[in-house]
Design a protein around this motif. Structure first.
Motif, PDB file in Angstrom:
ATOM      1  N   LYS A 218      30.020  65.920  36.704  1.00  0.00           N
ATOM      2  CA  LYS A 218      30.793  66.870  37.505  1.00  0.00           C
ATOM      3  C   LYS A 218      29.878  67.678  38.414  1.00  0.00           C
ATOM      4  O   LYS A 218      30.198  67.924  39.589  1.00  0.00           O
ATOM      5  N   VAL A 219      28.720  68.091  37.864  1.00  0.00           N
ATOM      6  CA  VAL A 219      27.771  68.862  38.671  1.00  0.00           C
ATOM      7  C   VAL A 219      27.307  68.039  39.860  1.00  0.00           C
ATOM      8  O   VAL A 219      27.251  68.531  40.993  1.00  0.00           O
ATOM      9  N   LYS A 220      27.001  66.776  39.631  1.00  0.00           N
ATOM     10  CA  LYS A 220      26.481  65.928  40.715  1.00  0.00           C
ATOM     11  C   LYS A 220      27.505  65.712  41.818  1.00  0.00           C
ATOM     12  O   LYS A 220      27.141  65.475  42.970  1.00  0.00           O
ATOM     13  N   GLU A 221      28.780  65.803  41.471  1.00  0.00           N
ATOM     14  CA  GLU A 221      29.817  65.696  42.498  1.00  0.00           C
ATOM     15  C   GLU A 221      29.741  66.875  43.470  1.00  0.00           C
ATOM     16  O   GLU A 221      30.123  66.755  44.633  1.00  0.00           O
ATOM     17  N   LEU A 222      29.254  68.002  42.969  1.00  0.00           N
ATOM     18  CA  LEU A 222      29.152  69.218  43.780  1.00  0.00           C
ATOM     19  C   LEU A 222      27.746  69.449  44.318  1.00  0.00           C
ATOM     20  O   LEU A 222      27.547  70.309  45.184  1.00  0.00           O
ATOM     21  N   ALA A 223      26.780  68.703  43.782  1.00  0.00           N
ATOM     22  CA  ALA A 223      25.368  68.954  44.086  1.00  0.00           C
ATOM     23  C   ALA A 223      24.836  68.030  45.171  1.00  0.00           C
ATOM     24  O   ALA A 223      23.838  67.349  44.995  1.00  0.00           O
ATOM     25  N   ASP A 224      25.512  68.032  46.311  1.00  0.00           N
ATOM     26  CA  ASP A 224      25.039  67.218  47.435  1.00  0.00           C
ATOM     27  C   ASP A 224      24.498  68.093  48.568  1.00  0.00           C
ATOM     28  O   ASP A 224      24.356  67.653  49.704  1.00  0.00           O
ATOM     29  N   GLY A 225      24.207  69.350  48.234  1.00  0.00           N
ATOM     30  CA  GLY A 225      23.653  70.272  49.225  1.00  0.00           C
ATOM     31  C   GLY A 225      24.691  71.107  49.938  1.00  0.00           C
ATOM     32  O   GLY A 225      24.335  72.024  50.684  1.00  0.00           O
ATOM     33  N   ARG A 226      25.969  70.823  49.735  1.00  0.00           N
ATOM     34  CA  ARG A 226      27.007  71.574  50.444  1.00  0.00           C
ATOM     35  C   ARG A 226      27.082  73.017  49.951  1.00  0.00           C
ATOM     36  O   ARG A 226      26.687  73.333  48.825  1.00  0.00           O
ATOM     37  N   ILE A 227      27.596  73.891  50.808  1.00  0.00           N
ATOM     38  CA  ILE A 227      27.797  75.285  50.443  1.00  0.00           C
ATOM     39  C   ILE A 227      29.282  75.539  50.243  1.00  0.00           C
ATOM     40  O   ILE A 227      30.140  74.794  50.732  1.00  0.00           O
ATOM     41  N   PHE A 228      29.582  76.603  49.491  1.00  0.00           N
ATOM     42  CA  PHE A 228      30.948  76.991  49.195  1.00  0.00           C
ATOM     43  C   PHE A 228      31.125  78.483  49.460  1.00  0.00           C
ATOM     44  O   PHE A 228      30.171  79.252  49.334  1.00  0.00           O
ATOM     45  N   THR A 229      32.335  78.884  49.807  1.00  0.00           N
ATOM     46  CA  THR A 229      32.635  80.317  49.793  1.00  0.00           C
ATOM     47  C   THR A 229      32.858  80.702  48.337  1.00  0.00           C
ATOM     48  O   THR A 229      33.047  79.830  47.473  1.00  0.00           O
ATOM     49  N   GLY A 230      32.883  81.984  48.064  1.00  0.00           N
ATOM     50  CA  GLY A 230      33.130  82.417  46.699  1.00  0.00           C
ATOM     51  C   GLY A 230      34.471  81.912  46.190  1.00  0.00           C
ATOM     52  O   GLY A 230      34.592  81.493  45.031  1.00  0.00           O
ATOM     53  N   ARG A 231      35.464  81.922  47.039  1.00  0.00           N
ATOM     54  CA  ARG A 231      36.797  81.484  46.636  1.00  0.00           C
ATOM     55  C   ARG A 231      36.814  79.987  46.342  1.00  0.00           C
ATOM     56  O   ARG A 231      37.440  79.539  45.373  1.00  0.00           O
ATOM     57  N   GLN A 232      36.111  79.204  47.169  1.00  0.00           N
ATOM     58  CA  GLN A 232      36.021  77.770  46.911  1.00  0.00           C
ATOM     59  C   GLN A 232      35.247  77.495  45.630  1.00  0.00           C
ATOM     60  O   GLN A 232      35.598  76.597  44.859  1.00  0.00           O
ATOM     61  N   ALA A 233      34.181  78.271  45.415  1.00  0.00           N
ATOM     62  CA  ALA A 233      33.353  78.081  44.223  1.00  0.00           C
ATOM     63  C   ALA A 233      34.145  78.357  42.950  1.00  0.00           C
ATOM     64  O   ALA A 233      33.935  77.707  41.925  1.00  0.00           O
ATOM     65  N   LEU A 234      35.050  79.322  43.014  1.00  0.00           N
ATOM     66  CA  LEU A 234      35.892  79.627  41.860  1.00  0.00           C
ATOM     67  C   LEU A 234      36.770  78.430  41.511  1.00  0.00           C
ATOM     68  O   LEU A 234      36.937  78.083  40.335  1.00  0.00           O
ATOM     69  N   LYS A 235      37.314  77.776  42.519  1.00  0.00           N
ATOM     70  CA  LYS A 235      38.214  76.645  42.298  1.00  0.00           C
ATOM     71  C   LYS A 235      37.516  75.463  41.637  1.00  0.00           C
ATOM     72  O   LYS A 235      38.131  74.727  40.861  1.00  0.00           O
ATOM     73  N   VAL A 236      36.213  75.286  41.927  1.00  0.00           N
ATOM     74  CA  VAL A 236      35.494  74.130  41.374  1.00  0.00           C
ATOM     75  C   VAL A 236      34.662  74.491  40.145  1.00  0.00           C
ATOM     76  O   VAL A 236      33.957  73.646  39.603  1.00  0.00           O
ATOM     77  N   GLY A 237      34.741  75.745  39.713  1.00  0.00           N
ATOM     78  CA  GLY A 237      34.072  76.130  38.479  1.00  0.00           C
ATOM     79  C   GLY A 237      32.640  76.592  38.597  1.00  0.00           C
ATOM     80  O   GLY A 237      31.950  76.722  37.576  1.00  0.00           O
ATOM     81  N   LEU A 238      32.163  76.877  39.812  1.00  0.00           N
ATOM     82  CA  LEU A 238      30.788  77.335  39.980  1.00  0.00           C
ATOM     83  C   LEU A 238      30.652  78.835  39.726  1.00  0.00           C
ATOM     84  O   LEU A 238      29.547  79.324  39.472  1.00  0.00           O
ATOM     85  N   VAL A 239      31.746  79.591  39.829  1.00  0.00           N
ATOM     86  CA  VAL A 239      31.751  81.013  39.495  1.00  0.00           C
ATOM     87  C   VAL A 239      32.966  81.285  38.612  1.00  0.00           C
ATOM     88  O   VAL A 239      33.861  80.442  38.490  1.00  0.00           O
ATOM     89  N   ASP A 240      33.000  82.486  38.019  1.00  0.00           N
ATOM     90  CA  ASP A 240      34.066  82.810  37.073  1.00  0.00           C
ATOM     91  C   ASP A 240      35.152  83.706  37.632  1.00  0.00           C
ATOM     92  O   ASP A 240      36.318  83.564  37.286  1.00  0.00           O
ATOM     93  N   ARG A 241      34.757  84.648  38.471  1.00  0.00           N
ATOM     94  CA  ARG A 241      35.727  85.608  38.979  1.00  0.00           C
ATOM     95  C   ARG A 241      35.375  86.015  40.401  1.00  0.00           C
ATOM     96  O   ARG A 241      34.244  85.818  40.848  1.00  0.00           O
TER      97      ARG A 241
END
Length: 307
Positions: A218-241
């Motif tokens: 799952k991490v490797k699906e997200l670990a291609d160098g792309r950036i996320f906004t905080g809101r996007q990161a929440l949706k994919v599980g990179l942040v909690d709140r």
């Protein structure tokens, strides 16, 4: 005494006065110390490019207290039950990012609640550091992610040829000048450097997987160098709140069972020299008035960066 000497004496007296005043006014009173033992939250700041020393407008090296030093102070501080780590960094040195992550993890394992508060950016090495906390709070517009590793250099060979310049290299082994800006990499050198990047990348992925309790795949699906906004990161599980620094403070207080308004205890505060050398001249004057000497040293940083 000439005018220059008088001016020098006046400046020295002013600096001495500021230092003495700061030492008196920053010491907590007995009541303050008592209050700190019941509702204090430590605050650690990770700001700017990790592992790089910046300079002010006068070209003077600026220093901020090492995040690792701040983390260790928080760990040893019996007056705090929880710590908020403010991160505003695009990444930086790979080795330093790993070191900070491990220290935050140790801080958490010491029994203190660790809440991460992301600022404008907490990307790459900044995101790695965040993975050491218990809960990650991001602003909806925070730029985060950028899970990956990069190594770059510029080849000036064409320019050298036009100018009639030629570099003479004497080396002890075939790979000692690997990455020279005056020639292309050989296939063997590219393979060596790619191996370094791949191994460092795997370490990054493993840290995110461990910190976020997320499967490697799952991490490797997200670990291609792309950036996320905080809101996007929440949706994919990179942040909690989602929230800001003060939301993170409230979460830390609740997690630590603190009643009433918490007292924030910073491990990095502007010192008097910031008036003379810029806002970047920060430090802790506890036990010494000679922190300014650190301005004479510039930390080296590695080519491979998390960004």
């Amino acid at each position: 005494m000439n005018k220059k000497a008088i001016g020098g004496v006046i400046i020295f007296v002013l600096i001495l006065g500021i230092v003495i005043a700061s030492l008196f006014f920053t010491q907590p009173s007995g009541d303050s110390k008592k209050s700190l033992t019941s509702n204090a939250i430590g605050v650690i700041t990770i700001e700017g490019v990790i592992g790089v020393t910046s300079t002010n407008v006068f070209g003077i090296p600026q220093f901020s207290p090492d995040p690792v030093e701040q983390i260790r102070k928080a760990q040893e501080d019996s007056t705090v039950k929880a710590v908020v780590v403010k991160i505003n960094s695009p990444g930086g040195s790979a080795a330093k990012s790993v070191e900070i992550y491990k220290e935050i993890k140790r801080l958490k394992e010491s029994g203190k609640k660790v809440i991460i508060a992301m600022g404008d950016a907490a990307a790459s090495g900044g995101y790695m550091a965040a993975c050491g906390g218990d809960i990650i709070v991001a602003n909806p517009a925070t730029i985060t992610g950028s899970i990956g590793v990069i190594m770059q250099y510029t080849n000036y060979e064409g320019l050298y040829n036009k100018l009639g310049l030629k570099e003479i290299t004497i080396k002890s082994g075939p790979y000692k000048d690997m990455g020279s800006p005056t020639r292309d990499l050989t296939p063997e050198e590219k393979k060596i450097l790619q191996g370094i990047i791949d191994d460092t990348y795997e370490q990054f992925v493993e840290i995110v997987s461990e910190g976020r309790k997320m499967p490697i795949e799952k991490v490797k699906e997200l670990a291609d160098g792309r950036i996320f906004t905080g809101r996007q990161a929440l949706k994919v599980g990179l942040v909690d709140r989602l929230g800001d620094f003060y939301d993170a403070v409230d979460i830390a207080a609740k997690e630590a069972g603190i009643q009433g308004k918490p007292v924030l205890k910073y491990y990095t505060t502007p010192n008097p020299f910031s008036i003379l050398f810029g806002s970047g001249a920060r430090g802790n004057l506890e036990g010494t008035g000679l922190e300014i000497l650190r301005l004479l040293f510039i930390d080296k940083w590695s080519l491979n960066e998390y960004r």
